[in-house]
Write an enzyme that holds these catalytic residues in place. Structure first.
Site, PDB file in Angstrom:
ATOM      1  N   ASP A  44      42.079  84.481  95.359  1.00 13.93           N
ATOM      2  CA  ASP A  44      41.802  84.575  93.179  1.00 13.93           C
ATOM      3  C   ASP A  44      43.405  83.832  93.012  1.00 13.93           C
ATOM      4  OD1 ASP A  44      42.553  86.891  94.581  1.00 13.93           O
ATOM      5  OD2 ASP A  44      41.640  88.170  93.355  1.00 13.93           O
ATOM      6  N   ASN A 113      37.226  99.814  92.382  1.00 12.55           N
ATOM      7  CA  ASN A 113      35.968 100.080  91.683  1.00 12.55           C
ATOM      8  C   ASN A 113      34.899  99.409  92.690  1.00 12.55           C
ATOM      9  OD1 ASN A 113      37.170  96.957  91.446  1.00 12.55           O
ATOM     10  ND2 ASN A 113      36.378  97.230  89.427  1.00 12.55           N
ATOM     11  N   HIS A 115      36.166  95.914  94.339  1.00 15.18           N
ATOM     12  CA  HIS A 115      35.952  94.558  94.465  1.00 15.18           C
ATOM     13  C   HIS A 115      36.044  93.637  95.601  1.00 15.18           C
ATOM     14  CE1 HIS A 115      39.784  94.354  91.457  1.00 15.18           C
ATOM     15  NE2 HIS A 115      39.905  94.328  92.746  1.00 15.18           N
ATOM     16  N   GLU A 120      34.305  91.021  90.492  1.00 18.31           N
ATOM     17  CA  GLU A 120      34.062  93.096  89.866  1.00 18.31           C
ATOM     18  C   GLU A 120      32.660  93.387  90.268  1.00 18.31           C
ATOM     19  OE1 GLU A 120      36.838  94.311  89.278  1.00 18.31           O
ATOM     20  OE2 GLU A 120      37.900  93.169  87.973  1.00 18.31           O
TER      21      GLU A 120
HETATM   22  C1  GLP Z   1      43.253  92.404  93.288  1.00 23.86           C
HETATM   23  C2  GLP Z   1      43.528  91.636  94.077  1.00 23.86           C
HETATM   24  C3  GLP Z   1      42.409  92.013  94.934  1.00 23.86           C
HETATM   25  C4  GLP Z   1      42.900  93.176  96.017  1.00 23.86           C
HETATM   26  C5  GLP Z   1      42.954  94.499  95.221  1.00 23.86           C
HETATM   27  C6  GLP Z   1      43.792  95.411  96.012  1.00 23.86           C
HETATM   28  O1  GLP Z   1      42.376  92.709  92.047  1.00 23.86           O
HETATM   29  N1  GLP Z   1      42.490  90.382  93.024  1.00 23.86           N
HETATM   30  O2  GLP Z   1      42.114  91.271  96.202  1.00 23.86           O
HETATM   31  O3  GLP Z   1      42.000  93.608  97.238  1.00 23.86           O
HETATM   32  O4  GLP Z   1      44.211  93.443  94.213  1.00 23.86           O
HETATM   33  O5  GLP Z   1      45.239  95.563  95.670  1.00 23.86           O
HETATM   34  P1  GLP Z   1      45.495  96.535  95.729  1.00 23.86           P
HETATM   35  O6  GLP Z   1      46.437  95.916  97.794  1.00 23.86           O
HETATM   36  O7  GLP Z   1      47.246  96.230  95.341  1.00 23.86           O
HETATM   37  O8  GLP Z   1      45.107  97.741  96.354  1.00 23.86           O
END
Ligand code: GLP
Length: 218
Positions: A44, A113, A115, A120
């Protein structure tokens, strides 16, 4: 042991995979692995951020992995957050990932959440790569990386559930108590688009790497 030097790696951003990337860079520097034949596809990108913005996912990947290994720059792929027609960019990216046969191995984190990528919570799983409105919870969670909450982009381009589930193997990394509900729902709850990671229950080859805090609700 490297079984497929010319593999397609599906990569993720966020804090969760940073340790994985450090380990890969160390192994590369020690001469144990090479990425010369590897193609990478990231999950993404924020809509509206250029690859040189220090919070863009392209920038994250350059600094945490690509700049330190021998992957060919033209073989690293991240959706273009600045594309004039973001929907067309999503369609292009989806077709491109499918043309590669999807990832041999997809690395995933999970949002608080539930995702995955930026898929989402929603009424239905969204199969194609798409432009998504980020939820308040995601904007809140990611605000820590920006100078202020107002600077967090409100939209992103994300691989859809289709190409994520098309990966041959999936490895999810989850750490911290703020992921405990998402991890519980993902593993024990029903398959439900309100917790997008729960779709992984239908994938034949998923490995979850989690710490005690992330597993504390299990
Ligand atoms: C972002 C990314 C996700 C990732 C999530 C969790 O929203 N788009 O791919 O898994 O954050 O991030 P973190 O690993 O910093 O908790």
């Amino acid at each position: 042991m490297i079984v497929k030097p010319e593999c397609v790696l599906g990569l993720a951003t966020g804090s969760s995979p940073i340790g994985t990337y450090k380990g890969l860079v160390e192994r590369y520097k020690a001469g144990k692995i090479s990425f010369a034949g590897v193609t990478t596809v990231n999950l993404d990108e924020y809509k509206g951020l250029s690859g040189t913005h220090d919070q863009s996912y392209r920038y994250f990947m350059q600094h945490n992995l690509f700049d330190h290994i021998d992957v060919r720059p033209e073989c690293t792929h991240v959706p273009n957050g600045l594309a004039e027609d973001a929907e067309a960019e999503c369609a292009r990216y989806d077709a491109f990932v499918r043309s590669l046969g999807c990832a041999d191995l997809q690395l995933l984190g999970v949002g608080r959440n539930g995702h995955i990528g930026f898929n989402e919570p929603c009424d239905e799983f969204v199969v194609p790569t798409h432009v998504v409105d980020l939820t308040e919870s995601t904007i809140e969670a990611n605000a820590r990386f920006f100078a202020s909450r107002d600077e967090v982009p409100r939209q992103a381009l994300t691989m859809g559930i289709g190409v994520i589930m098309g990966a041959k193997k999936i490895v999810m990394v989850a750490s911290g108590a703020d992921k405990a509900d998402a991890v519980y729902g993902m593993v024990k709850g029903p398959v439900n688009p309100q917790l997008p990671a729960s779709i992984l229950q239908l994938h034949p080859d998923v490995t979850l790497v989690a710490d005690k805090a992330a597993l504390s609700k299990m």
